[in-house]
Write an enzyme that holds these catalytic residues in place. Structure first.
Site, mmCIF file in Angstrom:
data_model
loop_
_atom_site.group_PDB
_atom_site.id
_atom_site.type_symbol
_atom_site.label_atom_id
_atom_site.label_comp_id
_atom_site.label_asym_id
_atom_site.label_seq_id
_atom_site.Cartn_x
_atom_site.Cartn_y
_atom_site.Cartn_z
ATOM 1 N N LYS A 83 0.860 -1.187 0.000
ATOM 2 C CA LYS A 83 0.000 0.000 0.000
ATOM 3 C C LYS A 83 0.898 1.240 0.000
ATOM 4 O O LYS A 83 1.818 1.345 0.824
ATOM 5 C CB LYS A 83 -0.834 -0.037 1.276
ATOM 6 C CG LYS A 83 -2.165 0.664 1.201
ATOM 7 C CD LYS A 83 -2.958 0.284 2.447
ATOM 8 C CE LYS A 83 -4.260 1.007 2.550
ATOM 9 N NZ LYS A 83 -4.882 0.815 3.846
HETATM 10 C C1 E4P Z 1 -8.245 1.859 3.968
HETATM 11 O O1 E4P Z 1 -7.509 0.995 3.542
HETATM 12 C C2 E4P Z 1 -8.101 2.498 5.255
HETATM 13 O O2 E4P Z 1 -7.408 1.622 6.112
HETATM 14 C C3 E4P Z 1 -9.394 2.792 5.951
HETATM 15 O O3 E4P Z 1 -10.508 2.367 5.228
HETATM 16 C C4 E4P Z 1 -9.490 4.136 6.572
HETATM 17 O O4 E4P Z 1 -10.722 4.256 7.224
HETATM 18 P P1 E4P Z 1 -11.042 5.389 8.324
HETATM 19 O O5 E4P Z 1 -11.319 6.652 7.604
HETATM 20 O O6 E4P Z 1 -12.244 4.866 9.043
HETATM 21 O O7 E4P Z 1 -9.813 5.482 9.199
#
Ligand code: E4P
Length: 220
Positions: A83
């Protein structure tokens, strides 16, 4: 539509993997920090529980160090998906990794223009954050619709739209109606998807009638 789970909690991952509904896992540095174990050990363990893509995020700001971090992470298991953030260095890293055959998830996407860049950089997944856009009064699901429309204009785009920052079942249903490829769900949201009060009420009535009847499926 594929379901990934958005967590670094191993108990939740093991529990939900048993439902047979989990196609992958996404983590981020904030979620990993909560897990309280060495990150590489965590990723290794998740990859033994879930066979699909497991997103592990690089944390360096520059391309060279991102590549070094990605090299460590992608050696952990074949299903590790690196990522990277949607920055110039992140997309440069994405291009390099994608050219090497590594799956890349480009995260922190908040606009259609950014999603176009992620596709051009060869990302396997782009992660638009719907909840965080809704939080600031913007239309998170509108962005998903825009990206799905744009990607569908081009047969050579292989990037999948991974709906992230999902906060509730309505986000999941809306994303599915639009045709997004994947949604990554916090464990609580995945568990919420099962619920409907009429299911509970109906089941209670069936059970009560069955018990009163004395009928059995399994003989003693
Ligand atoms: C995506 O890969 C992120 O880890 C995640 O969906 C972020 O979500 P949040 O806005 O609830 O922290």
């Amino acid at each position: 539509m594929k379901f990934f789970i958005d967590t670094a909690n191993l108990d939740d991952i093991r529990d939900l993997a048993e439902t047979g509904l989990v196609d992958g896992v996404t983590t981020n540095p904030s979620l990993a920090a909560k897990a309280g174990i060495k990150f590489t050990d965590l990723v290794k363990e998740i990859c033994t529980v879930v066979a699909g893509p497991v997103s592990a995020e690089v944390t360096a700001p520059d391309h060279a160090t991102m590549m070094r971090e990605a090299d460590v992470l992608r050696k952990i298991a074949d299903n590790v998906c690196i990522k990277v953030p949607l920055t110039p260095d992140g997309l440069k890293t994405c291009r390099k990794l994608a050219d090497d055959g590594t799956l890349v998830n480009v995260t922190l996407c908040f606009s259609a223009a950014q999603a176009i860049l992620a596709a051009k950089a060869g990302a396997a997944f782009v992660s638009p954050f719907v909840g965080r856009l809704d939080d600031i009064g913007q239309d998170g699901m509108g962005l998903i619709a825009e990206i799905v429309e744009i990607y569908s204009n081009y047969l050579d785009i292989g990037t999948e739209v991974l709906v992230a920052s999902v906060r509730n079942p309505i986000h999941v249903v809306d994303a599915a109606r639009i045709g997004a490829h994947v949604a990554t769900l916090p464990p609580s949201v995945l568990r919420q998807l099962y619920n409907h009060p009429l299911t509970d009420k109906g089941l209670a009535a069936f059970t009560a009638d069955w018990e009163k009847s004395g009928l059995k499926i399994l003989e003693d």
